[in-house]
Design a protein around this motif. Structure first.
Motif, mmCIF file in Angstrom:
data_model
loop_
_atom_site.group_PDB
_atom_site.id
_atom_site.type_symbol
_atom_site.label_atom_id
_atom_site.label_comp_id
_atom_site.label_asym_id
_atom_site.label_seq_id
_atom_site.Cartn_x
_atom_site.Cartn_y
_atom_site.Cartn_z
ATOM 1 N N PHE A 56 54.570 -24.021 -57.796
ATOM 2 C CA PHE A 56 54.629 -23.420 -59.126
ATOM 3 C C PHE A 56 56.024 -23.641 -59.697
ATOM 4 O O PHE A 56 56.963 -23.973 -58.965
ATOM 5 C CB PHE A 56 54.331 -21.920 -59.055
ATOM 6 C CG PHE A 56 53.022 -21.579 -58.401
ATOM 7 C CD1 PHE A 56 51.827 -21.626 -59.109
ATOM 8 C CD2 PHE A 56 52.991 -21.211 -57.060
ATOM 9 C CE1 PHE A 56 50.624 -21.318 -58.495
ATOM 10 C CE2 PHE A 56 51.800 -20.892 -56.440
ATOM 11 C CZ PHE A 56 50.608 -20.953 -57.160
ATOM 12 N N LYS A 57 56.165 -23.436 -60.988
ATOM 13 C CA LYS A 57 57.482 -23.582 -61.610
ATOM 14 C C LYS A 57 58.479 -22.575 -61.057
ATOM 15 O O LYS A 57 59.681 -22.834 -61.004
ATOM 16 C CB LYS A 57 57.362 -23.424 -63.133
ATOM 17 C CG LYS A 57 56.642 -24.573 -63.831
ATOM 18 C CD LYS A 57 56.640 -24.382 -65.329
ATOM 19 C CE LYS A 57 55.963 -25.559 -66.039
ATOM 20 N NZ LYS A 57 55.953 -25.381 -67.509
ATOM 21 N N THR A 58 57.973 -21.406 -60.664
ATOM 22 C CA THR A 58 58.864 -20.339 -60.182
ATOM 23 C C THR A 58 59.099 -20.380 -58.681
ATOM 24 O O THR A 58 59.883 -19.592 -58.162
ATOM 25 C CB THR A 58 58.276 -18.967 -60.551
ATOM 26 O OG1 THR A 58 56.940 -18.875 -60.021
ATOM 27 C CG2 THR A 58 58.249 -18.785 -62.062
ATOM 28 N N GLY A 59 58.421 -21.273 -57.972
ATOM 29 C CA GLY A 59 58.602 -21.329 -56.525
ATOM 30 C C GLY A 59 57.373 -21.899 -55.839
ATOM 31 O O GLY A 59 56.566 -22.607 -56.459
ATOM 32 N N VAL A 60 57.238 -21.577 -54.557
ATOM 33 C CA VAL A 60 56.102 -22.078 -53.778
ATOM 34 C C VAL A 60 55.455 -20.915 -53.026
ATOM 35 O O VAL A 60 56.085 -19.902 -52.744
ATOM 36 C CB VAL A 60 56.555 -23.161 -52.764
ATOM 37 C CG1 VAL A 60 57.047 -24.394 -53.484
ATOM 38 C CG2 VAL A 60 57.615 -22.620 -51.807
ATOM 39 N N LYS A 61 54.172 -21.105 -52.723
ATOM 40 C CA LYS A 61 53.413 -20.087 -51.998
ATOM 41 C C LYS A 61 52.570 -20.772 -50.933
ATOM 42 O O LYS A 61 51.939 -21.799 -51.187
ATOM 43 C CB LYS A 61 52.521 -19.300 -52.955
ATOM 44 C CG LYS A 61 51.737 -18.173 -52.296
ATOM 45 C CD LYS A 61 50.887 -17.434 -53.323
ATOM 46 C CE LYS A 61 50.087 -16.320 -52.664
ATOM 47 N NZ LYS A 61 49.229 -15.594 -53.644
ATOM 48 N N LEU A 62 52.572 -20.197 -49.735
ATOM 49 C CA LEU A 62 51.809 -20.790 -48.642
ATOM 50 C C LEU A 62 50.311 -20.778 -48.935
ATOM 51 O O LEU A 62 49.773 -19.792 -49.450
ATOM 52 C CB LEU A 62 52.061 -20.019 -47.345
ATOM 53 C CG LEU A 62 53.416 -20.214 -46.662
ATOM 54 C CD1 LEU A 62 53.605 -19.172 -45.569
ATOM 55 C CD2 LEU A 62 53.541 -21.616 -46.093
ATOM 56 N N THR A 63 49.661 -21.867 -48.604
ATOM 57 C CA THR A 63 48.198 -21.880 -48.613
ATOM 58 C C THR A 63 47.705 -21.157 -47.355
ATOM 59 O O THR A 63 48.496 -20.774 -46.485
ATOM 60 C CB THR A 63 47.680 -23.326 -48.594
ATOM 61 O OG1 THR A 63 48.128 -23.957 -47.379
ATOM 62 C CG2 THR A 63 48.204 -24.108 -49.794
ATOM 63 N N ARG A 64 46.387 -20.972 -47.239
ATOM 64 C CA ARG A 64 45.858 -20.346 -46.027
ATOM 65 C C ARG A 64 46.197 -21.172 -44.798
ATOM 66 O O ARG A 64 46.557 -20.635 -43.738
ATOM 67 C CB ARG A 64 44.342 -20.183 -46.141
ATOM 68 C CG ARG A 64 43.899 -19.074 -47.086
ATOM 69 C CD ARG A 64 42.393 -18.876 -46.994
ATOM 70 N NE ARG A 64 41.996 -18.461 -45.650
ATOM 71 C CZ ARG A 64 40.732 -18.395 -45.251
ATOM 72 N NH1 ARG A 64 39.748 -18.746 -46.068
ATOM 73 N NH2 ARG A 64 40.448 -18.002 -44.025
ATOM 74 N N ALA A 65 46.105 -22.488 -44.931
ATOM 75 C CA ALA A 65 46.474 -23.362 -43.824
ATOM 76 C C ALA A 65 47.963 -23.231 -43.509
ATOM 77 O O ALA A 65 48.368 -23.226 -42.333
ATOM 78 C CB ALA A 65 46.130 -24.810 -44.163
ATOM 79 N N GLY A 66 48.769 -23.129 -44.552
ATOM 80 C CA GLY A 66 50.209 -22.970 -44.357
ATOM 81 C C GLY A 66 50.552 -21.677 -43.645
ATOM 82 O O GLY A 66 51.420 -21.635 -42.768
ATOM 83 N N GLN A 67 49.863 -20.587 -44.026
ATOM 84 C CA GLN A 67 50.098 -19.299 -43.363
ATOM 85 C C GLN A 67 49.770 -19.380 -41.881
ATOM 86 O O GLN A 67 50.514 -18.889 -41.025
ATOM 87 C CB GLN A 67 49.261 -18.214 -44.042
ATOM 88 C CG GLN A 67 49.683 -17.899 -45.467
ATOM 89 C CD GLN A 67 48.709 -16.947 -46.152
ATOM 90 O OE1 GLN A 67 47.776 -16.444 -45.543
ATOM 91 N NE2 GLN A 67 48.924 -16.718 -47.441
#
Length: 298
Positions: A56-67
């Motif tokens: 995202f423009k404001t940062g990143v967020k883990l996907t379920r696989a990433g978590q």
């Protein structure tokens, strides 16, 4: 099935980005550029053939696989860090590191450490000052002096002492008042305040002392405010006001008559001080000697 392991650099970039939620913050943490973090994460995603972050423009967020992947690798990274710290310790048995809160390190721990080094001149003790909880898997510290023992579930925790506070002032400040000293006049002097942030509930405040001492309403006087006890002690020595000082930290000033205790009322802190250390520290006989010596001082 993927059997080839990814690079350590890509795993560290992934860990930092996951923890901070930002490639820029992760880059700052690892002292690289955001583009380098992005490239490492992208190479890890290609290697694993799975998307680890939503961008995202404001940062990143883990996907379920990433978590799921983050949970899986954290233990492995911790073991690698621990192994590295242990190797460092094995190679430096004559160098010990002890961490403490800044004011505790300066006013209380350093004199003890210097005394121990006089007795053991071949051993170097490094004192590090920090407000942060020590993660012994990440830190080179052999032990720490902690206010309270929470957050150290897998460590040895030896209670040293529960400190208390009392009212002190400099002789120069008291000389401004008529003798003999009257409680009412003393309590009209400026009051030095110490702000411990989240730990304020464990540090007796002026209202607590007034309630326990006077039995009648007295106003709390304005005065300098500090977030370090050592700074508050220095201000008291300079005659800037009354201090509700920790007895362990002001012992030297009282001994040298730079500060004078005024009233018998003493209030305990809400937590004790603990000497905390991991199992690996006990593998060093010099560290064990220091631990036993420190415990014997109380």
């Amino acid at each position: 099935m993927i059997t080839r392991l990814p690079s350590i650099a890509s795993l560290l970039a992934f860990e930092a980005a996951a923890g901070s939620g930002s490639f820029a913050k992760a880059a700052n943490q690892l002292c690289v550029t955001p583009a380098a973090i992005s490239q490492q994460v992208q190479s890890l995603e290609i290697h694993l053939e799975v998307k680890l972050f939503d961008r995202f423009k404001t940062g990143v967020k883990l996907t379920r696989a990433g978590q799921s992947y983050l949970v899986s690798i954290l233990g492995g990274l911790e073991k690698l860090r621990l192994a590295q710290q242990q190797i460092v310790q094995f190679n430096n048995l004559e160098i010990l590191t002890i961490t403490a809160l800044p004011s505790v390190a300066q006013k209380w721990l350093m004199p003890l450490v210097l005394e121990w080094m006089d007795i053991n001149p071949k051993i170097e003790v490094r004192v590090e000052a920090s407000h942060a909880k020590i993660n012994f898997n990440h830190s080179a510290s052999d032990m720490c002096i902690s206010f309270g023992d929470t957050g150290y579930s897998e460590c040895f925790k030896d209670k040293l002492v529960q400190d208390s506070v009392c009212v002190v002032a400099s002789p120069e400040l008291l000389n401004k008042l008529a003798q003999p000293l009257a409680l009412k006049k003393v309590l009209e002097l400026p009051m030095i305040h110490v702000d411990w942030g989240d730990d304020n509930c464990n540090l007796p405040q002026w209202q607590d002392w007034l309630d326990a001492t006077t039995g009648e309403p007295f106003p709390i006087q304005a005065g300098p405010r500090f977030n370090l006890s050592s700074m508050a002690i220095d201000a008291a020595v300079q005659g800037k006001g009354l201090l509700l000082g920790q007895q362990l930290l002001i012992a030297e000033e009282i001994k040298l008559h730079k500060l004078v205790p005024l009233f018998p009322t003493q209030l305990p802190l809400g937590e004790a001080y603990f000497l905390i250390y991991p199992q690996r520290t006990l593998d060093n006989p010099n560290a064990k000697n220091l631990i036993n010596w420190l415990k014997a001082q109380f």
